[in-house]
Design an enzyme around this catalytic site. Structure first.
Site, short mmCIF file in Angstrom:
data_model
loop_
_atom_site.label_atom_id
_atom_site.label_comp_id
_atom_site.label_asym_id
_atom_site.label_seq_id
_atom_site.Cartn_x
_atom_site.Cartn_y
_atom_site.Cartn_z
N GLU A 269 26.62 114.76 3.05
CA GLU A 269 25.44 114.39 2.26
C GLU A 269 24.31 113.91 3.18
O GLU A 269 24.52 113.08 4.07
CB GLU A 269 25.82 113.28 1.27
CG GLU A 269 24.66 112.80 0.41
CD GLU A 269 25.05 111.61 -0.45
OE1 GLU A 269 24.28 111.28 -1.37
OE2 GLU A 269 26.10 110.99 -0.20
N LYS A 330 21.26 117.25 -7.19
CA LYS A 330 22.20 116.28 -7.76
C LYS A 330 21.77 115.85 -9.15
O LYS A 330 20.62 115.49 -9.38
CB LYS A 330 22.32 115.07 -6.83
CG LYS A 330 23.41 114.08 -7.25
CD LYS A 330 23.54 112.94 -6.25
CE LYS A 330 24.68 112.01 -6.64
NZ LYS A 330 24.80 110.85 -5.72
N CYS A 382 28.52 113.19 -3.65
CA CYS A 382 28.95 111.79 -3.69
C CYS A 382 29.49 111.38 -5.06
O CYS A 382 30.56 111.76 -5.48
CB CYS A 382 27.79 110.90 -3.23
SG CYS A 382 28.25 109.17 -2.96
#
Length: 506
Positions: A269, A330, A382
């Site tokens: 990430e 995301k 994540c």
């Protein structure tokens, strides 16, 4: 026993301890029987309480659970948010006290409308249904906090085989049912038919879990792919420092140039800690290198897009170059870490409310999966991998699963190991290989049974090498998701509610 069932602070304290026991049932401790003990104490403690007393008993359990299991919040606020110790402690206690109400409200509902002490089997089933309901609600309300679910305790336990059937949710349901039945079976000693039914209800899910533990629901859809995942171990204090940008870009470039040839090259990430538009040349060079090796390079990188009114929106993203294509934005953002609720009031108070990544926008739903080497890859950035239903929706379209993360925020706490355990459960639920690439660990390759096949040491700079196999077909959970359990739980709760009202009327 009397302390558990009676109102007052002794019972509330025991409930708090029971909540904390869930932490020991999960990673990295993995003492799975403690999950049943914790639920047993919680259920038994609600047996004779008024609704108001039950509310505080539920709150006590929740405070113990989050107080024991989310120590990494203190690390994030104090170490990386630059808050003084007293303020970090205060904010952590405030957080735990607030989310504890996720257990207080169901406990109140239980005592007010659903509890049926006169019908032990029905009571046990209704408790399991309500327990499942509160876990679902907790993962949804105000974007959700789907952490410390009891079902994760069975990743290596006897109920593991149920995960591909009904997801982690089904395991949580069975744990709650088992705890309630263990409390209630002694009350059925003089009623042989109901005692026999209770024993069957208790044992059947455990037998099924063991029988399905090694059952393969999916099968390969292609040949194994080699993986090289870069774990850069970049200090969080350097991550967003403009003076350290070139060093970080050079780090991942050099790690990749000197790595063994692999089909998939994975960076974690925000491995590229600057807007994608600013490093197009760099990514083009890396993409050409990957293409020359017949490889796909997948990396985390922030990007911005212009909105309909000319304003810019910033996204946490993953992009593919080389032998692949696609960019994913995301969708599930971390409160305070990636966006700040009430930011006009909170920004500037302490460094924690002004973190460099805390102004991201939410990516749209319905995005295409990433494509690499001819396969569909479901991406999770994540925090996204901790949402079972969200992850199942993407996994059902995929051949492989990928999660990239920067768990540096957790420091040396148990947070990264809890996070890893949830990624393992997603692989097990989907019957697919999971690639997990992180900045400082735990990077891992996880097989379709939730087992780690390859990893590299935490807090070390290293390249993780291994193989993953694209998979096809859907597990029952990917096909039906949680809907069968939702319908069953609604029926059980409705049955308990109306049966209880009729019994009181008579």
């Amino acid at each position: 026993m009397r302390w558990i069932t009676r109102p007052g602070w002794p019972g509330n304290l025991l409930a708090m301890v029971a909540g904390a026991l869930i932490t020991l049932a999960l990673a990295p401790f993995d003492i799975w029987p403690l999950a049943i003990v914790a639920l047993l104490v919680f259920y038994l403690g609600l047996r004779d309480l008024t609704p108001r007393q039950a509310l505080w008993r539920g709150w006590s359990y929740g405070f113990g659970l989050f107080g024991g299991g989310t120590s990494w919040i203190y690390v994030s606020i104090h170490t990386y948010g630059e808050a003084p110790v007293w303020l970090a402690v205060f904010l952590m206690v405030l957080f735990c006290a607030s989310v504890a109400f996720f257990f207080a409200l169901p406990a109140w509902i239980w005592a007010r409308w659903i509890r049926r002490n006169e019908a032990p089997l029905a009571d046990s089933l209704a408790f399991a249904a309500l327990w499942f309901g509160q876990e679902m609600f907790r993962g949804w309300f105000l974007t959700g906090f789907p952490w410390l679910y009891s079902g994760y305790s069975q990743l290596d336990g006897p109920l593991k085989g149920l995960a591909p059937v009904g997801g982690m949710w089904l395991i949580s349901f069975v744990l709650a049912l088992s705890a309630a039945l263990l409390c209630n079976l002694p009350r059925l000693r003089t009623r042989a038919p109901k005692l026999a039914a209770g024993i069957v209800l208790l044992l059947a899910p455990w037998v099924a879990g063991l029988a399905l533990k090694n059952h393969a629901w999916t099968e390969p859809s292609g040949q194994p792919l080699t993986v090289a995942a870069m774990q850069g171990n970049v200090e969080q204090s350097m991550k967003w420092d403009p003076a350290a940008l070139n060093a970080q870009l050079a780090l991942y470039r050099d790690m990749t140039f000197t790595s063994k040839k692999a089909d998939l090259i994975i960076w974690p990430e925000t491995a590229v800690p600057v807007l994608k538009e600013s490093v197009e040349g760099y990514l083009s060079v890396m993409g050409k290198f990957a293409a020359d090796r017949d490889s796909a390079l997948i990396t985390g990188v922030p990007l911005r897009e212009k909105g309909t009114h000319g304003e810019y929106r910033y996204y946490n993203a993953i992009t593919v170059t080389g032998e692949g294509d696609g960019t994913y934005l995301k969708q599930k953002l971390v409160p305070f870490g990636e966006y700040v609720p009430l930011q006009d009031l909170l920004r500037g108070l302490i460094g924690f409310f002004n973190l460099p990544m805390s102004d991201f926008a939410r990516g749209p739903s319905g995005q295409a999966l990433l494509q690499a080497k001819g396969y569909e890859i479901a991406p999770f950035i994540c925090y996204e991998v901790v949402y079972p239903e969200f992850a199942a929706g993407l996994a059902a379209q995929s051949d492989l699963l990928l999660t990239v993360s920067n768990d540096t925020w957790f420091g040396t706490s148990i947070g990264p190991l809890q996070h890893l355990q949830m990624a393992q459960m997603r692989a097990l639920e989907a019957g697919r290989w999971m690639i997990r690439a992180t900045n400082n660990g735990v990077s891992a390759l996880i097989d379709p049974f939730g087992k780690i096949t390859t990893t590299v040491p935490q807090f070390e700079r290293a390249v993780m090498y291994g193989e993953v196999t694209p998979m096809q077909n859907l597990t029952p959970y990917l096909h039906w998701r949680s809907w069968p359990l939702i319908v069953l739980s609604l029926l059980l709760i409705g049955w308990a509610f109306f049966a209880g009202r009729m019994a009181k009327a008579v």
